[in-house]
Design a protein around this motif. Structure first.
Motif, PDB file in Angstrom:
ATOM      1  N   GLY A  28     -96.776  30.692 102.634  1.00 57.00           N
ATOM      2  CA  GLY A  28     -97.259  31.637 103.433  1.00 57.00           C
ATOM      3  C   GLY A  28     -96.962  33.140 102.796  1.00 57.00           C
ATOM      4  N   TRP A  29     -96.733  33.087 101.608  1.00 64.76           N
ATOM      5  CA  TRP A  29     -96.525  34.515 100.749  1.00 64.76           C
ATOM      6  C   TRP A  29     -98.008  35.152 100.835  1.00 64.76           C
ATOM      7  CZ3 TRP A  29     -91.728  36.173  99.288  1.00 64.76           C
ATOM      8  CH2 TRP A  29     -90.972  35.387  99.212  1.00 64.76           C
ATOM      9  N   ASP A  30     -97.909  36.393 100.921  1.00 61.89           N
ATOM     10  CA  ASP A  30     -99.325  36.935 100.660  1.00 61.89           C
ATOM     11  C   ASP A  30     -99.632  37.168  99.272  1.00 61.89           C
ATOM     12  OD1 ASP A  30     -99.873  37.798 103.702  1.00 61.89           O
ATOM     13  OD2 ASP A  30     -98.184  39.028 103.323  1.00 61.89           O
ATOM     14  N   GLY A  31     -98.812  37.159  98.274  1.00 61.18           N
ATOM     15  CA  GLY A  31     -99.176  37.315  96.828  1.00 61.18           C
ATOM     16  C   GLY A  31     -98.083  36.984  95.850  1.00 61.18           C
ATOM     17  N   LEU A  32     -98.452  36.773  94.739  1.00 62.76           N
ATOM     18  CA  LEU A  32     -97.805  36.226  93.508  1.00 62.76           C
ATOM     19  C   LEU A  32     -97.773  37.246  92.419  1.00 62.76           C
ATOM     20  CD1 LEU A  32     -95.753  34.094  92.394  1.00 62.76           C
ATOM     21  CD2 LEU A  32     -97.654  32.623  91.952  1.00 62.76           C
ATOM     22  N   LEU A  33     -96.844  37.880  91.953  1.00 60.02           N
ATOM     23  CA  LEU A  33     -97.022  38.529  91.247  1.00 60.02           C
ATOM     24  C   LEU A  33     -95.874  38.236  89.924  1.00 60.02           C
ATOM     25  CD1 LEU A  33     -96.668  41.989  92.949  1.00 60.02           C
ATOM     26  CD2 LEU A  33     -98.603  40.798  92.493  1.00 60.02           C
ATOM     27  N   PHE A  34     -96.303  38.575  88.715  1.00 59.65           N
ATOM     28  CA  PHE A  34     -95.767  38.304  87.359  1.00 59.65           C
ATOM     29  C   PHE A  34     -95.185  39.340  86.670  1.00 59.65           C
ATOM     30  CE2 PHE A  34     -98.679  34.105  87.923  1.00 59.65           C
ATOM     31  CZ  PHE A  34     -97.810  33.451  88.500  1.00 59.65           C
ATOM     32  N   THR A  35     -94.033  39.006  85.775  1.00 60.55           N
ATOM     33  CA  THR A  35     -93.562  40.006  84.917  1.00 60.55           C
ATOM     34  C   THR A  35     -94.667  39.896  83.536  1.00 60.55           C
ATOM     35  OG1 THR A  35     -92.314  38.371  83.858  1.00 60.55           O
ATOM     36  CG2 THR A  35     -91.262  39.591  85.361  1.00 60.55           C
ATOM     37  N   ASP A  36     -94.712  41.015  82.885  1.00 61.89           N
ATOM     38  CA  ASP A  36     -95.477  40.953  81.659  1.00 61.89           C
ATOM     39  C   ASP A  36     -94.478  41.917  80.598  1.00 61.89           C
ATOM     40  OD1 ASP A  36     -97.311  41.371  79.578  1.00 61.89           O
ATOM     41  OD2 ASP A  36     -98.461  43.051  80.545  1.00 61.89           O
ATOM     42  N   THR A  37     -93.956  40.953  79.742  1.00 65.05           N
ATOM     43  CA  THR A  37     -93.105  41.397  78.776  1.00 65.05           C
ATOM     44  C   THR A  37     -93.246  40.621  77.417  1.00 65.05           C
ATOM     45  OG1 THR A  37     -90.839  42.115  78.166  1.00 65.05           O
ATOM     46  CG2 THR A  37     -91.190  40.364  79.950  1.00 65.05           C
ATOM     47  N   GLN A  38     -93.944  40.640  76.709  1.00 62.39           N
ATOM     48  CA  GLN A  38     -94.413  39.546  75.677  1.00 62.39           C
ATOM     49  C   GLN A  38     -93.217  39.132  74.776  1.00 62.39           C
ATOM     50  OE1 GLN A  38     -95.372  43.122  75.531  1.00 62.39           O
ATOM     51  NE2 GLN A  38     -93.823  43.431  73.784  1.00 62.39           N
ATOM     52  N   ASN A  39     -92.351  39.748  74.424  1.00 56.72           N
ATOM     53  CA  ASN A  39     -91.337  39.285  73.723  1.00 56.72           C
ATOM     54  C   ASN A  39     -90.404  38.309  74.428  1.00 56.72           C
ATOM     55  OD1 ASN A  39     -92.489  41.758  72.255  1.00 56.72           O
ATOM     56  ND2 ASN A  39     -90.822  41.377  70.638  1.00 56.72           N
ATOM     57  N   LEU A  40     -90.292  38.493  75.500  1.00 54.99           N
ATOM     58  CA  LEU A  40     -89.339  37.498  76.513  1.00 54.99           C
ATOM     59  C   LEU A  40     -90.137  36.549  77.099  1.00 54.99           C
ATOM     60  CD1 LEU A  40     -87.168  40.355  77.943  1.00 54.99           C
ATOM     61  CD2 LEU A  40     -86.779  38.825  75.870  1.00 54.99           C
ATOM     62  N   SER A  41     -91.528  36.505  77.566  1.00 52.86           N
ATOM     63  CA  SER A  41     -92.110  35.613  78.375  1.00 52.86           C
ATOM     64  C   SER A  41     -93.504  35.257  77.863  1.00 52.86           C
ATOM     65  CB  SER A  41     -92.445  36.065  79.736  1.00 52.86           C
ATOM     66  OG  SER A  41     -90.997  36.033  80.402  1.00 52.86           O
ATOM     67  N   MET A  42     -94.197  34.110  78.212  1.00 43.88           N
ATOM     68  CA  MET A  42     -95.519  33.990  77.597  1.00 43.88           C
ATOM     69  C   MET A  42     -96.337  34.969  78.384  1.00 43.88           C
ATOM     70  SD  MET A  42     -96.000  29.642  77.702  1.00 43.88           S
ATOM     71  CE  MET A  42     -94.847  28.741  76.451  1.00 43.88           C
ATOM     72  N   ASP A  43     -97.753  35.003  77.889  1.00 43.89           N
ATOM     73  CA  ASP A  43     -98.721  36.119  78.267  1.00 43.89           C
ATOM     74  C   ASP A  43     -98.937  35.993  79.553  1.00 43.89           C
ATOM     75  OD1 ASP A  43    -100.710  38.254  77.318  1.00 43.89           O
ATOM     76  OD2 ASP A  43    -101.665  36.720  78.634  1.00 43.89           O
ATOM     77  N   VAL A  44     -98.895  36.851  80.192  1.00 49.56           N
ATOM     78  CA  VAL A  44     -99.039  36.815  81.853  1.00 49.56           C
ATOM     79  C   VAL A  44    -100.424  36.260  82.332  1.00 49.56           C
ATOM     80  CG1 VAL A  44    -100.018  39.379  82.076  1.00 49.56           C
ATOM     81  CG2 VAL A  44     -98.829  38.119  83.934  1.00 49.56           C
ATOM     82  N   TYR A  45    -101.426  36.650  81.703  1.00 50.96           N
ATOM     83  CA  TYR A  45    -102.896  36.377  82.198  1.00 50.96           C
ATOM     84  C   TYR A  45    -103.281  35.029  82.177  1.00 50.96           C
ATOM     85  CZ  TYR A  45    -103.597  41.151  82.631  1.00 50.96           C
ATOM     86  OH  TYR A  45    -103.438  42.587  83.028  1.00 50.96           O
ATOM     87  N   GLY A  46    -102.690  34.031  81.100  1.00 54.37           N
ATOM     88  CA  GLY A  46    -102.920  32.675  81.131  1.00 54.37           C
ATOM     89  C   GLY A  46    -102.230  32.185  82.726  1.00 54.37           C
ATOM     90  N   SER A  47    -101.269  32.451  82.819  1.00 57.24           N
ATOM     91  CA  SER A  47    -100.563  32.169  84.261  1.00 57.24           C
ATOM     92  C   SER A  47    -101.338  32.599  85.522  1.00 57.24           C
ATOM     93  CB  SER A  47     -99.235  32.564  84.391  1.00 57.24           C
ATOM     94  OG  SER A  47     -98.263  31.881  83.467  1.00 57.24           O
ATOM     95  N   LEU A  48    -101.844  33.711  85.403  1.00 59.40           N
ATOM     96  CA  LEU A  48    -102.727  34.376  86.540  1.00 59.40           C
ATOM     97  C   LEU A  48    -103.884  33.546  86.786  1.00 59.40           C
ATOM     98  CD1 LEU A  48    -102.204  38.205  85.947  1.00 59.40           C
ATOM     99  CD2 LEU A  48    -101.556  36.830  88.000  1.00 59.40           C
ATOM    100  N   TYR A  49    -104.513  33.224  85.744  1.00 56.64           N
ATOM    101  CA  TYR A  49    -105.782  32.294  85.794  1.00 56.64           C
ATOM    102  C   TYR A  49    -105.544  31.025  86.175  1.00 56.64           C
ATOM    103  CZ  TYR A  49    -108.917  35.797  83.839  1.00 56.64           C
ATOM    104  OH  TYR A  49    -109.619  37.116  83.805  1.00 56.64           O
TER     105      TYR A  49
END
Length: 353
Positions: A28-49
């Motif tokens: 029931g969440w309205d949205g899902l948002l991700f961090t974007d910090t390339q040295n600490l996490s994988m690229d955000v747009y892959g997960s968004l798609y």
């Protein structure tokens, strides 16, 4: 007053993302948002798609990206593409930049430079022409017929970024902790800035970014929240003039010990230095009833949306997702009950482990 939108801030981990996003939507969440910090996490747009393909209603975006390591034209084109393929569900959260810049040896832009970046992004997203040092730059395929512009949500903790977000952004999300006095200040600052710029403060959507963990085991909840609480405390390092002497000292200790490569981790030095009383005031931590009461008070100040983040990114993903699910089932429904959306408009408008 409309019920607030409630977003979950999570992490761009593509493995298992389809199942994770589908569960977030079902909860029931309205949205899902991700961090974007390339040295600490994988690229955000892959997960968004991946999340877009697995859901049909959930709004999807960043919390946050920046406009220095990613040029405004690149951000505009990328997020507008996500908006198109998801059926208008993209949501871009923008900040000055923190670890995404610090870990490549770049300092975050000044508030003045950030304001220019933000204006440039909005111009690209509208399909208009940007003056790039005398060169007429525009994205030829924007705007798309019958599609809305991606909303730009500016995340800020200080008056200059909140001011820029209120004047140039489509909405503002205050990252000032969970104490009502601080949240009320941010709401008023944003609406006053919109009014001073000749806009209608009543149309400005102002939200809050909050660390929230629900349960009955206080020690376990504190452990879940400490990593993300240290990030939020670190963001206050440039606005300590508005804090009490004790809270200023706590922020100074966090920032003085800050290990960028352990940003947001439960066992980071900066997380351990947070005093317990600061942690519990700055975050929303406790039983479902305790959390509901505190969140109702904040919503009553005039918040249009909430962005929740729970457990630190180094917490086992099954524990983190179980904690998020508990928050969704035990707290979210109460925040959406009729009569609890907030009792007034701002004066300027009228865990377990």
């Amino acid at each position: 007053m409309p019920q607030p939108e409630i977003f979950l801030r999570s992490y761009p981990i593509p493995d298992g993302m389809a199942a994770h996003a589908a569960a977030v939507e079902e909860d029931g969440w309205d949205g899902l948002l991700f961090t974007d910090t390339q040295n600490l996490s994988m690229d955000v747009y892959g997960s968004l798609y991946l999340a877009a393909a697995a859901t049909s209603r959930l709004k999807l975006g960043t919390a946050v990206t920046n406009l220095t390591s990613r040029h405004p034209a690149v951000v505009a084109s990328t997020i507008a593409t996500l908006h198109h393929v998801s059926g208008g569900r993209a949501h871009i959260g923008i900040g000055r930049g923190d670890t995404a810049l610090e870990l490549i040896g770049v300092k975050p832009p000044s508030a003045h430079t950030f304001e220019g970046q933000l204006s440039t992004l909005q111009t690209y997203l509208r399909g208009e022409t940007v003056d790039a040092d005398g060169f007429a730059s525009h994205i030829t395929w924007l705007p798309l017929p019958d599609e809305t512009k991606v909303p730009v949500d500016v995340f800020g903790s200080g008056p200059h970024v909140i001011d820029a977000g209120a004047r140039i952004g489509d909405r503002v999300t205050a990252t000032v902790g969970a104490e009502p006095e601080r949240v009320d200040w941010a709401i008023r600052a944003a609406r006053d800035a919109r009014a001073a710029a000749g806009g209608n403060p009543a149309t400005l959507r102002v939200g809050a970014f909050l660390v929230v963990c629900v349960g009955t085991d206080e020690a376990a909840l504190d452990a879940l929240a400490r990593g993300n609480a240290s990030i939020s405390a670190h963001f206050q390092r440039n606005v300590t003039a508005s804090l009490s002497r004790g809270d200023t000292a706590a922020v100074d200790r966090v920032s003085g010990d800050y290990d960028l490569y352990h940003h947001g981790l439960e066992h980071a030095t900066q997380a351990a230095t947070l005093p317990d009383d600061f942690l519990r005031r700055f975050c929303v931590i406790g039983t479902p009833d305790d959390c509901i009461a505190r969140l109702h008070e904040l919503i009553g100040l005039g918040l249009s949306h909430l962005v929740f983040v729970g457990a630190s990114r180094d917490v086992d993903h099954t524990v983190r997702e179980r904690s998020d699910h508990l928050l969704a089932t035990e707290v979210l429904p109460a925040l959406r009950e009729p009569g609890h959306a907030g009792d007034r408009l701002p004066d300027t408008v009228q865990g377990q482990r």
